[in-house]
Design an enzyme around this catalytic site. Structure first.
Site, mmCIF file in Angstrom:
data_model
loop_
_atom_site.group_PDB
_atom_site.id
_atom_site.type_symbol
_atom_site.label_atom_id
_atom_site.label_comp_id
_atom_site.label_asym_id
_atom_site.label_seq_id
_atom_site.Cartn_x
_atom_site.Cartn_y
_atom_site.Cartn_z
ATOM 1 N N ASP A 231 6.523 -8.413 -11.966
ATOM 2 C CA ASP A 231 5.395 -9.152 -11.381
ATOM 3 C C ASP A 231 4.263 -9.489 -12.353
ATOM 4 O O ASP A 231 3.081 -9.403 -11.995
ATOM 5 C CB ASP A 231 4.811 -8.371 -10.199
ATOM 6 C CG ASP A 231 5.841 -8.011 -9.147
ATOM 7 O OD1 ASP A 231 6.966 -8.525 -9.217
ATOM 8 O OD2 ASP A 231 5.515 -7.210 -8.257
ATOM 9 N N CYS B 168 3.475 -1.628 -7.201
ATOM 10 C CA CYS B 168 4.871 -2.022 -7.391
ATOM 11 C C CYS B 168 5.618 -1.126 -8.380
ATOM 12 O O CYS B 168 6.805 -0.847 -8.191
ATOM 13 C CB CYS B 168 4.939 -3.483 -7.824
ATOM 14 S SG CYS B 168 4.286 -4.613 -6.568
ATOM 15 N N LYS C 90 10.010 -11.717 -4.229
ATOM 16 C CA LYS C 90 9.938 -10.643 -3.239
ATOM 17 C C LYS C 90 8.565 -10.637 -2.584
ATOM 18 O O LYS C 90 7.607 -11.228 -3.095
ATOM 19 C CB LYS C 90 10.201 -9.289 -3.894
ATOM 20 C CG LYS C 90 9.159 -8.872 -4.933
ATOM 21 C CD LYS C 90 9.559 -7.583 -5.632
ATOM 22 C CE LYS C 90 8.505 -7.138 -6.640
ATOM 23 N NZ LYS C 90 7.251 -6.695 -6.029
#
Length: 200
Positions: free
Chosen positions: A20, A113, A80
């Protein structure tokens, strides 16, 4: 006697996960340029050693694409919405890597995350090597306590140079000189020493 879990890395049994590193985080995540620079070194090293690389993006419609300086243009990005990287699409990618034992993890945010991904991987029996100089958060308190929590849970908190040298293991390795060029310059500072003084 039970085997000691030491976290030894192997080229044939490892994969690099890049989590990310997207445009909208550029202004909010502390030490973002430094983190991306180190992750780019890890990506370069993984390519040299032919280690599988998996890249995710968190809600790219709102948070933007992966930043170009990571060097992942042209690579498949797994989209996602969950905090963990372990979404169904990524789990299918893992199924195609039957020898996978160790995941080398870089990205943001450490307490979100990176944490969720690590816990899910550990639960599935994988070893996780969190590259501390390639992970950050908006809050350095969150980053500090996340590293501590990750160690408590059984992850190996390490550095980019340590990982790459553990992978090649020997200066006689045919790719060592290429890796040596990647790590020749010291990785940019993201205040890890300050965090460790606080007790990571």
């Amino acid at each position: 006697m039970a085997a000691i879990r030491v976290g030894k890395l192997g080229i044939e049994t490892s994969a690099l996960f890049l989590c990310d590193m997207q445009e909208k985080f550029r202004q909010s995540v502390a030490f973002f340029p430094e983190i991306v620079s180190v992750a780019a070194r890890m990506l370069q090293g993984a390519r040299i050693l032919d280690i599988p690389i998996l890249v995710t993006e968190q809600y790219p419609k709102g948070l933007g694409p992966t930043v170009p300086e990571l060097g992942a243009s042209g690579m498949k990005k797994i989209s996602k919405t969950c905090f963990t990287m372990m979404c169904p699409d990524l789990e299918r990618e893992i199924e195609s890597l039957p020898r996978l034992k160790s995941v080398i993890l870089c990205g943001i945010e450490t307490q979100a995350c990176i944490m969720s991904t690590t816990l899910d991987l550990l639960e599935k029996g994988f070893e996780v090597h969190v590259v501390a100089d390639a992970c950050s958060s908006r809050s350095q308190v969150d980053r500090l306590l996340a590293f501590s929590r990750l160690k408590q849970s059984g992850a190996f908190v390490t550095t980019s140079e340590a990982v790459l040298l553990q992978l090649v293991r020997d200066s006689a390795h045919p790719r060592f000189r290429e890796i040596q060029k990647v790590i020749r310059d010291i990785a940019p500072d993201s205040n890890l020493m300050g965090l460790f003084r606080e007790g990571v």
